[in-house]
Write a protein that holds these residues in place. Structure first.
Motif, short mmCIF file in Angstrom:
data_model
loop_
_atom_site.label_atom_id
_atom_site.label_comp_id
_atom_site.label_asym_id
_atom_site.label_seq_id
_atom_site.Cartn_x
_atom_site.Cartn_y
_atom_site.Cartn_z
N ASN A 156 46.82 -16.25 -102.58
CA ASN A 156 45.94 -17.24 -102.78
C ASN A 156 44.66 -16.42 -103.43
OD1 ASN A 156 47.62 -19.23 -101.94
ND2 ASN A 156 47.35 -18.46 -99.79
N ASP A 157 44.55 -15.59 -104.23
CA ASP A 157 43.30 -15.15 -104.76
C ASP A 157 42.48 -14.33 -104.05
OD1 ASP A 157 44.52 -16.18 -107.37
OD2 ASP A 157 43.42 -17.95 -106.80
N LYS A 158 43.00 -14.03 -102.75
CA LYS A 158 42.02 -13.59 -101.74
C LYS A 158 42.05 -11.81 -102.15
CE LYS A 158 42.15 -17.01 -98.33
NZ LYS A 158 41.90 -17.32 -96.96
N VAL A 159 40.96 -11.05 -101.49
CA VAL A 159 41.04 -9.68 -101.57
C VAL A 159 40.26 -9.36 -100.12
CG1 VAL A 159 39.65 -7.51 -102.73
CG2 VAL A 159 40.45 -9.60 -103.78
N ALA A 160 41.15 -8.29 -99.70
CA ALA A 160 40.47 -7.49 -98.22
C ALA A 160 39.87 -6.15 -98.73
CB ALA A 160 41.50 -7.17 -97.34
N PHE A 161 38.51 -6.01 -98.21
CA PHE A 161 37.73 -4.72 -98.38
C PHE A 161 38.17 -4.03 -97.17
CE2 PHE A 161 34.22 -7.17 -100.61
CZ PHE A 161 34.98 -7.10 -102.04
N ILE A 162 38.37 -2.74 -97.30
CA ILE A 162 38.43 -1.65 -96.37
C ILE A 162 37.57 -0.42 -96.60
CG2 ILE A 162 40.95 -2.59 -95.98
CD1 ILE A 162 42.08 -0.26 -97.55
N ASP A 163 37.52 0.17 -95.59
CA ASP A 163 36.61 1.50 -95.83
C ASP A 163 35.23 1.15 -96.01
OD1 ASP A 163 35.54 3.92 -95.97
OD2 ASP A 163 37.03 4.61 -97.58
N PHE A 164 34.45 1.22 -95.01
CA PHE A 164 32.86 0.99 -94.99
C PHE A 164 32.21 1.96 -94.51
CE2 PHE A 164 35.31 -2.85 -94.39
CZ PHE A 164 34.70 -3.90 -95.12
N GLY A 165 32.61 3.20 -94.80
CA GLY A 165 31.93 4.44 -94.47
C GLY A 165 30.65 4.37 -95.65
N ILE A 166 31.05 3.87 -96.83
CA ILE A 166 29.83 4.02 -97.50
C ILE A 166 29.58 2.37 -97.93
CG2 ILE A 166 29.27 4.45 -100.18
CD1 ILE A 166 31.09 6.49 -100.07
N ILE A 167 28.11 2.10 -97.72
CA ILE A 167 27.69 1.04 -98.15
C ILE A 167 26.26 1.28 -98.74
CG2 ILE A 167 28.51 -0.51 -96.28
CD1 ILE A 167 25.73 -0.40 -95.00
N SER A 168 25.90 0.20 -99.63
CA SER A 168 24.81 0.53 -100.38
C SER A 168 23.59 -0.31 -100.00
CB SER A 168 24.89 0.17 -102.00
OG SER A 168 23.55 0.25 -102.58
N ARG A 169 22.26 0.28 -99.80
CA ARG A 169 21.09 -0.69 -99.57
C ARG A 169 20.87 -1.42 -100.74
NH1 ARG A 169 19.64 4.73 -98.20
NH2 ARG A 169 18.59 4.83 -100.63
N LYS A 170 20.21 -2.69 -100.43
CA LYS A 170 19.74 -3.40 -101.33
C LYS A 170 18.88 -2.64 -102.53
CE LYS A 170 15.68 -5.41 -99.13
NZ LYS A 170 15.05 -6.42 -98.43
N PRO A 171 18.51 -3.35 -103.67
CA PRO A 171 17.75 -2.69 -104.65
C PRO A 171 15.98 -2.52 -103.95
CG PRO A 171 18.59 -4.47 -105.75
CD PRO A 171 19.21 -4.30 -104.31
N SER A 172 15.40 -2.00 -104.55
CA SER A 172 13.99 -1.85 -104.02
C SER A 172 13.17 -3.23 -104.34
CB SER A 172 13.25 -0.72 -104.68
OG SER A 172 13.35 -0.79 -105.99
N SER A 173 13.78 -3.88 -105.57
CA SER A 173 13.32 -5.32 -105.73
C SER A 173 14.44 -5.95 -105.95
CB SER A 173 12.18 -5.17 -106.97
OG SER A 173 12.21 -6.73 -107.31
N GLN A 174 15.06 -7.05 -105.55
CA GLN A 174 16.08 -7.86 -105.53
C GLN A 174 15.71 -8.82 -106.92
OE1 GLN A 174 16.82 -9.37 -101.60
NE2 GLN A 174 18.79 -8.51 -101.59
N GLU A 175 14.31 -9.09 -106.99
CA GLU A 175 13.91 -10.00 -107.99
C GLU A 175 14.27 -9.41 -109.26
OE1 GLU A 175 9.90 -12.30 -109.58
OE2 GLU A 175 9.89 -11.08 -107.73
N ALA A 176 13.67 -8.02 -109.39
CA ALA A 176 13.93 -7.15 -110.54
C ALA A 176 15.40 -7.08 -110.73
CB ALA A 176 13.35 -5.66 -110.31
N PHE A 177 16.17 -6.80 -109.82
CA PHE A 177 17.69 -6.71 -110.12
C PHE A 177 18.42 -7.89 -110.75
CE2 PHE A 177 22.34 -6.81 -108.90
CZ PHE A 177 22.57 -5.51 -109.34
#
Length: 366
Positions: A156-177
């Motif tokens: 049904n078009d779903k995706v599971a994410f696994i492995d959360f050892g690495i996550i990224s912080r938001k950019p310094s400006s979300q408006e600029a991104f």
């Protein structure tokens, strides 16, 4: 995780850090600052061994994606946590890496996924890319390791994410991104404003430098970013006419590759990306590389079509969820340092890219 991993990892990283410091003395200035980038890489590697933090990451994303129509996060059993052990829900299904290795040479990957999982692979990839962009524009953290081994394809078009050892912080400006994504999206749709893409990239990924250049150019009575945009757009048109392969790269949507060829093959603009965006850029490049490899290997769906779908998905979400007005026009550089940066930038252009320099000067001294 084996108990010895943390001990040996720290030792190996310390040795590698000394090598990077030594090598960086002999390498030419690059858009990437080698030592600050390695420092971010070192921090990321060590955080991957912190299972308590990983459990916290899983809880964060589980809450974020609760009842999401496409994204599934495995349940984590925190009460069974030990320093070297995480117990989480088993999600049955092949990873995208499994699928890539199992597709018969006589079959198409999309047909294989449709037959085995009853899902649309291209929609799944668009959703993964769209969620990356959407969370970068609206949330505190982004799933930071989107390689094919960390995505389980479900029905049904779903995706599971696994492995959360690495996550990224938001950019310094979300408006600029957001402005960066808009610029990229418009070019994929046919706009040729590469100057705007460069400007939005600078304010997003090296805001201190961008604000310093803006500050001192205004004091001197000219608009640096408007002028460099015109110069870059002129150069891009000439290069596309004279370079068939590069023209195809742009038409296929590989704008990071085009960026290097157009503007920074010799770091002619004398810019450096902020090290604190290392993980975000790494995750972005990881996803772009995944889409590129699948597109090139199977030739069923163009890279640009998948990226347009991902960007449209994210930008549509942002139409009903306001982006924070968080762009800062401050810079860590003093006025005198800002003037030095501008002079260094112009000197680098004069030395490495005569066309851009002359076109820029024509604009400045009109």
């Amino acid at each position: 995780m084996r108990p010895s991993v943390y001990k040996y990892l720290r030792s190996d990283l310390q040795k590698l850090e000394r090598i990077v410091k030594l090598i960086s003395l002999f390498l030419p200035r690059s858009i990437i600052d080698y030592q600050s980038t390695f420092s971010e890489f070192k921090t990321t590697c060590l955080l991957e061994t912190d299972y308590k933090r990983e459990i916290s990451n899983m809880c964060y994303f589980s809450k974020l994606y609760h009842n999401h129509p496409y994204i599934v996060i495995p349940k984590v059993y925190s009460k069974f946590y030990k320093k070297n052990v995480i117990i989480q829900e088993f999600i049955e299904g092949p990873t995208l890496a499994d699928v890539i290795s199992q597709v018969p040479s006589s079959d198409s990957i999309s047909s294989y996924v449709k037959r085995k999982m009853h899902s649309n692979l291209w929609l799944q990839l668009m959703v993964v890319g769209g969620e990356f962009l959407k969370t970068a524009m609206t949330e505190e953290y982004i799933f930071g390791d989107p390689h094919p081994g960390n995505m389980i394809l479900l029905p049904n078009d779903k995706v599971a994410f696994i492995d959360f050892g690495i996550i990224s912080r938001k950019p310094s400006s979300q408006e600029a991104f957001y402005q960066f994504v808009q610029s990229y999206y418009h070019i994929l749709l046919g706009s040729e404003d590469y100057g705007q893409l460069l400007n939005s990239s600078l304010f997003c990924f090296c805001p201190d430098l961008a604000n310093a250049l803006k500050q001192c150019s205004i004091n001197m009575g000219f608009d640096y970013f408007s002028s460099i945009s015109v110069a870059i757009n002129k150069k891009s048109q000439i290069m596309k006419r004279n370079n068939y392969l590069l023209s195809n790269v742009v038409e296929d949507g590989h704008l990071f590759t085009a960026f290097v060829h157009f503007f920074d093959q010799n770091n002619s603009l004398n810019i450096q990306l902020d090290g604190n965006h290392f993980q975000l850029l790494k995750a972005m490049q990881e996803f772009l590389g995944l889409v590129t490899s699948i597109s090139n290997r199977y030739g069923e769906e163009k890279f640009s079509k998948i990226m347009i779908g991902s960007m449209r998905y994210a930008l549509k979400y942002c139409e009903t969820h306001k982006i924070k007005k968080d762009m800062s026009y401050k810079t860590k550089y003093s006025i005198s340092e800002s003037y030095e940066l501008l002079l260094d930038n112009l000197s680098s252009l004069a030395e490495k890219d005569e066309f851009l320099f002359n076109t820029l000067c024509e604009r400045i001294f009109l």
